[in-house]
Design a protein around this motif. Structure first.
Motif, short mmCIF file in Angstrom:
data_model
loop_
_atom_site.label_atom_id
_atom_site.label_comp_id
_atom_site.label_asym_id
_atom_site.label_seq_id
_atom_site.Cartn_x
_atom_site.Cartn_y
_atom_site.Cartn_z
N THR A 117 57.52 -15.41 -39.76
CA THR A 117 56.49 -14.95 -40.89
C THR A 117 54.90 -15.63 -40.39
O THR A 117 53.88 -15.15 -40.51
N THR A 120 53.82 -14.81 -37.28
CA THR A 120 52.46 -13.35 -37.78
C THR A 120 51.06 -13.61 -38.58
O THR A 120 50.31 -13.08 -38.15
N GLU A 121 51.59 -14.33 -39.96
CA GLU A 121 50.50 -14.57 -40.03
C GLU A 121 49.01 -15.31 -39.98
O GLU A 121 48.01 -14.98 -39.62
N LEU A 124 47.51 -12.77 -37.89
CA LEU A 124 46.66 -12.00 -38.62
C LEU A 124 45.18 -12.77 -39.05
O LEU A 124 44.09 -11.93 -39.45
N ARG A 125 45.41 -14.04 -39.24
CA ARG A 125 44.24 -14.32 -39.56
C ARG A 125 43.48 -14.95 -38.81
O ARG A 125 42.83 -15.98 -39.09
N GLN A 160 59.38 -11.59 -44.52
CA GLN A 160 59.89 -12.68 -45.33
C GLN A 160 61.14 -13.53 -45.59
O GLN A 160 61.09 -14.37 -46.18
#
Lengths: 340, 340
Positions: A117, A120-121, A124-125, A160
């Protein structure tokens, strides 16, 4: 001499939101609706995760502050009842930071870097190497949030689940370390209805994508949004056969129209041709307006007295602190950090 | 209209120890002696860093707990006066964990990984890829400890200067972010007298190396340790010329013998030959016994009433909490995390 009536303790739910913007239909389908149901059966804690929201909103702390009350209004509007659910503000429960501090010793950097998770985040950022330490360690913070309330059920999306696994790893590691079952493992509660797509057909309804219908939207806003809802790009003439799959108008009707028989009929008609998008959207508009009108009305009512909303948050936060402080006290004692 | 008498605020010192074992002569020379002097001039906070000690003592939390009172006894024994210095227990000031939580958003993982002190310590502990997250992030925790008390001076060894730089980076980043000078930068206060070697001649006196003379050691223990003190391995016969450099007996005499004239004479005699190690060690034993006897006596006196020591720690901790809570309140407000 076990009594046959030995009760297992009632499940405890921890759930919540990052207060970074108004809640929308996606939240409603994915979680808010469920919380209204859960609060009758479970002990439910609902966290306004303002401290966690800061991890990637340090440049706009005002946004987080403002949205705490806005999101609380959304909660009240959909029927979350503060007498049944404990609604609290994360930053006002410093015990959560304290647990995080101790748990950081129970997980390796390598383990955090492997968390899917988080990976991925991070992608993404566009953080790449400039990941704030608070971002890498936020699974640890989540483990604190969950375990502070000894939550046994945590409603999360499929994506999640690694966070739940990380939490349980920390819980087991801690209990083994102090040789006592102080913390409690939890289970992910994945909602049956998956994610609601945005009005533009993108997989996720998201404020940052500008493709939401918010719970507090006005009649006009809803109408305008429904007009933009993505349908079947190949359905050019009314007489053409249309596609129901991937058609956001029908996906929304699936989620919200309670007249399932009429909906099936409409789908069949659309599929064989002869049913225009405007008719489908008219139905969708009607369904959404009917569903959202009372929510909006309650929201406006509660919004008239924000002082009362804050008072409710204060009381919820005090209740939450008491529970979290109890856990911290147990954790500290087990670690030998108790002196006076 | 500046008054010419505008005062700059009195310097604030934060210092302390990880309570993992008894304090020894190395601590005395490097820091304890200075603290006794500082407390007259500065506002001094002395932290028993039990929470930080856990980062690499999670497997022996009892050791940390026990040593909190032991180290406090060492403090009192050397003359640190709780009415002049605020002695407190880190874990009992949860505000420090709270600040850490926020600061974690202000520093990147890459920056922490580049910290030379952390790098050295990681190598020292053979952590390699299994670095506990709490270990990687402990410069952030130190920044919290320092800035919570708005300390302006932090006594540290040369090797700890990167920690001070990291703290100041966080301070500047926070103040810039909230556009207000809430936190205060600090300066490293590197003691003039460097590190005291161990009795075996190793660079560092350290409990884990078993080469210490502890402040609470008995007369016999001191005598036995002095006998083992590393001198000049080439000084085989009394008549041989001896070396003073690297000779631990003389290094200790340099640090503790107040009769500098007699010491210089002894050094000259040793260098030209004709002075046996036993004479030098006799002098060292006398000097150490004289210095440590009153410290040991005071230590024993205080140790008779550990309840009173705990009461002193409780009061110090309450004072420290008040100061730290004030800073956390300012930090929370600046971040918009203030609601009620």
């Amino acid at each position: 001499m076990n009594s046959p009536e030995t009760k297992t303790p009632a499940p405890v739910i921890l759930t919540g939101d990052r207060p970074t913007g108004p809640l929308h239909l996606g939240h409603f389908v994915g979680s808010l609706r469920n919380r209204v149901a859960y609060q009758n059966e479970y002990r439910q804690f609902i966290m306004l995760a303002d401290a966690q929201a800061l991890t990637d909103n340090m440049d706009d702390t005002g946004k987080v502050h403002r949205n705490v009350v806005e999101v609380a209004l959304d909660y009240l509007a959909v029927g979350i009842d503060p007498s049944q659910s404990t609604i609290f503000i994360q930053s006002q429960v410093p015990e959560l930071a304290e647990l995080t501090f101790y748990y950081l010793n129970l997980v390796t950097v390598a383990r955090l870097e492997r968390n899917p998770t988080v990976k991925t985040e991070i992608a993404l950022r566009n953080f790449e190497r400039d990941i704030p330490a608070g971002f890498l360690t936020y699974p640890v913070s989540q483990a604190s949030d969950i375990s502070a309330f000894k939550a046994t059920l945590v409603p999360v999306g499929e994506d999640q689940i690694p966070m739940i696994e990380q939490c349980n790893e920390i819980v087991r590691r801690f209990n083994r370390l102090v040789n006592k079952d102080i913390l409690v493992e939890c289970k992910a509660l994945v909602p049956e209805i998956g994610r609601l797509p945005g009005i533009d057909g993108k997989a996720k309804m998201s404020k940052s994508l500008g493709n939401t219908i918010n719970l507090g939207d006005s009649e006009d806003q809803i109408r305008a949004a429904v007009k933009q809802v993505y349908t079947d790009p190949l359905h050019l003439k009314v007489s053409d056969p249309g596609h129901v799959e991937g058609n956001v108008a029908f996906l929304y009707l699936d989620a919200f129209d309670t007249d399932k028989a009429a909906l099936e009929e409409m789908k069949a008609h659309y599929t064989r041709g002869g049913l225009g998008d405007s008719i489908v959207k008219k139905r969708l508009d009607l369904v959404l307006q009917e569903m959202l009108a009372p929510i909006r009305a309650r929201r406006e009512e509660f919004a008239q007295d924000k002082g009362q909303v804050l008072q409710m948050l204060k009381e919820g936060t005090m209740k939450a602190r008491e529970v979290a402080a109890g856990t911290v006290d147990e954790v500290r004692r087990a670690l030998g950090l108790s002196y006076f």
